[in-house]
Enzyme design. Structure first.
Site, PDB file in Angstrom:
ATOM      1  N   HIS A   1       8.868  -3.918  -2.552  1.00  0.00           N
ATOM      2  CA  HIS A   1       7.923  -4.237  -1.758  1.00  0.00           C
ATOM      3  C   HIS A   1       7.272  -3.968  -0.395  1.00  0.00           C
ATOM      4  O   HIS A   1       6.318  -4.262  -0.063  1.00  0.00           O
ATOM      5  CB  HIS A   1       8.635  -6.294  -1.289  1.00  0.00           C
ATOM      6  CG  HIS A   1       7.304  -7.161  -1.949  1.00  0.00           C
ATOM      7  ND1 HIS A   1       6.442  -7.411  -2.226  1.00  0.00           N
ATOM      8  CD2 HIS A   1       7.158  -8.344  -0.878  1.00  0.00           C
ATOM      9  CE1 HIS A   1       5.473  -8.522  -1.911  1.00  0.00           C
ATOM     10  NE2 HIS A   1       6.564  -8.943  -1.286  1.00  0.00           N
TER      11      HIS A   1
ATOM     12  N   ASN B   1       3.520 -12.146   3.970  1.00  0.00           N
ATOM     13  CA  ASN B   1       3.065 -13.635   3.931  1.00  0.00           C
ATOM     14  C   ASN B   1       1.935 -14.152   4.336  1.00  0.00           C
ATOM     15  O   ASN B   1       0.922 -14.215   4.803  1.00  0.00           O
ATOM     16  CB  ASN B   1       3.430 -14.523   3.456  1.00  0.00           C
ATOM     17  CG  ASN B   1       4.478 -14.712   2.160  1.00  0.00           C
ATOM     18  OD1 ASN B   1       4.208 -13.478   1.537  1.00  0.00           O
ATOM     19  ND2 ASN B   1       4.991 -16.013   2.341  1.00  0.00           N
TER      20      ASN B   1
ATOM     21  N   ASP C   1       2.335  -3.043  -3.030  1.00  0.00           N
ATOM     22  CA  ASP C   1       3.548  -3.071  -4.725  1.00  0.00           C
ATOM     23  C   ASP C   1       2.241  -3.732  -5.966  1.00  0.00           C
ATOM     24  O   ASP C   1       2.078  -4.494  -5.100  1.00  0.00           O
ATOM     25  CB  ASP C   1       4.679  -3.361  -4.457  1.00  0.00           C
ATOM     26  CG  ASP C   1       4.433  -4.926  -4.054  1.00  0.00           C
ATOM     27  OD1 ASP C   1       3.806  -5.387  -2.839  1.00  0.00           O
ATOM     28  OD2 ASP C   1       4.902  -5.496  -4.458  1.00  0.00           O
TER      29      ASP C   1
ATOM     30  N   ASN D   1       1.157 -12.382  -2.149  1.00  0.00           N
ATOM     31  CA  ASN D   1       0.343 -13.010  -1.236  1.00  0.00           C
ATOM     32  C   ASN D   1       0.560 -11.994   0.003  1.00  0.00           C
ATOM     33  O   ASN D   1       0.055 -13.304   1.295  1.00  0.00           O
ATOM     34  CB  ASN D   1       2.282 -13.828  -0.658  1.00  0.00           C
ATOM     35  CG  ASN D   1       2.471 -15.070  -1.953  1.00  0.00           C
ATOM     36  OD1 ASN D   1       1.867 -15.413  -2.236  1.00  0.00           O
ATOM     37  ND2 ASN D   1       3.877 -14.911  -1.873  1.00  0.00           N
TER      38      ASN D   1
END
Length: 190
Positions: free
Chosen positions: A19, A66, A91, A112
């Site tokens: 991530h 997020n 990613d 997100n």
């Protein structure tokens, strides 16, 4: 002027995870242009430099994935950078590990971080460099655990060459335009 941002999570425990590949991309670009990305401002670590004669702001949002859009919104508003001059490295689980795909705009694709940026900018017309991190082989595997997991040794053999190319990708986008960069890099393996 361009804003080049990489998406990731700020805690050390997320370092070198799938991530956080966007943060890794920014680190590689910063190394190429001899820039420190350490100034804490606009909920981000920032650095400034030049690529292809254009001033660039490098950013690693510290808001967690997020809420990445809050940082991107604040930086772009302060520097008056239009969405078309924002490049986001992130990613992508829908791409095989080590593949990249460039996109000039579009939906969040279930990411997100992108969802937050689209919401905060009220636009989906920012540039994206998607770095493939693959998907778990076991379809029942928790996706959050997968993207927050570390790369395997085999994955790193495919990821490191992509990261080394991130400066050239940015340079091509800025110098030759997104369409030319897409023709040159989409689907390419390094």
């Amino acid at each position: 002027m361009y804003l080049i941002a990489g998406l990731g999570n700020p805690d050390k425990k997320y370092s070198c995870t799938r991530h956080n590949i966007g943060f890794d991309a920014i680190d590689m670009i910063a190394r190429e242009i001899n820039c420190d990305v350490k100034k804490l401002k606009f909920k981000s670590l920032l650095g400034e430099g030049k690529i292809a004669g254009e001033k660039v702001i490098l950013a690693k949002p510290q808001t967690y994935m997020n809420n990445s859009g809050e940082a991107i919104r604040d930086i772009s508003a302060f520097y008056k950078i239009e969405p078309k001059n924002i490049i986001i490295f992130h990613d992508d689980i829908s791409l095989p590990t080590g593949r990249i795909r460039l996109r000039p705009k579009g939906s969040d694709g279930g990411h997100n971080g992108l969802k937050s940026i689209i919401y905060q900018l009220v636009s989906d017309e920012f540039l994206r460099v998607k770095i493939g991190v693959g998907a778990p082989e076991n379809k029942n595997y928790d996706l959050a655990d997968y993207v927050l997991g570390k790369f395997t040794k085999d994955d790193l053999k495919k990821i490191v060459p992509v990261l080394k190319e991130c400066f050239k990708i940015s340079e091509c986008i800025i110098k030759d335009g997104m369409a030319n960069a897409m023709n040159k890099y989409n689907g390419k393996e390094f």
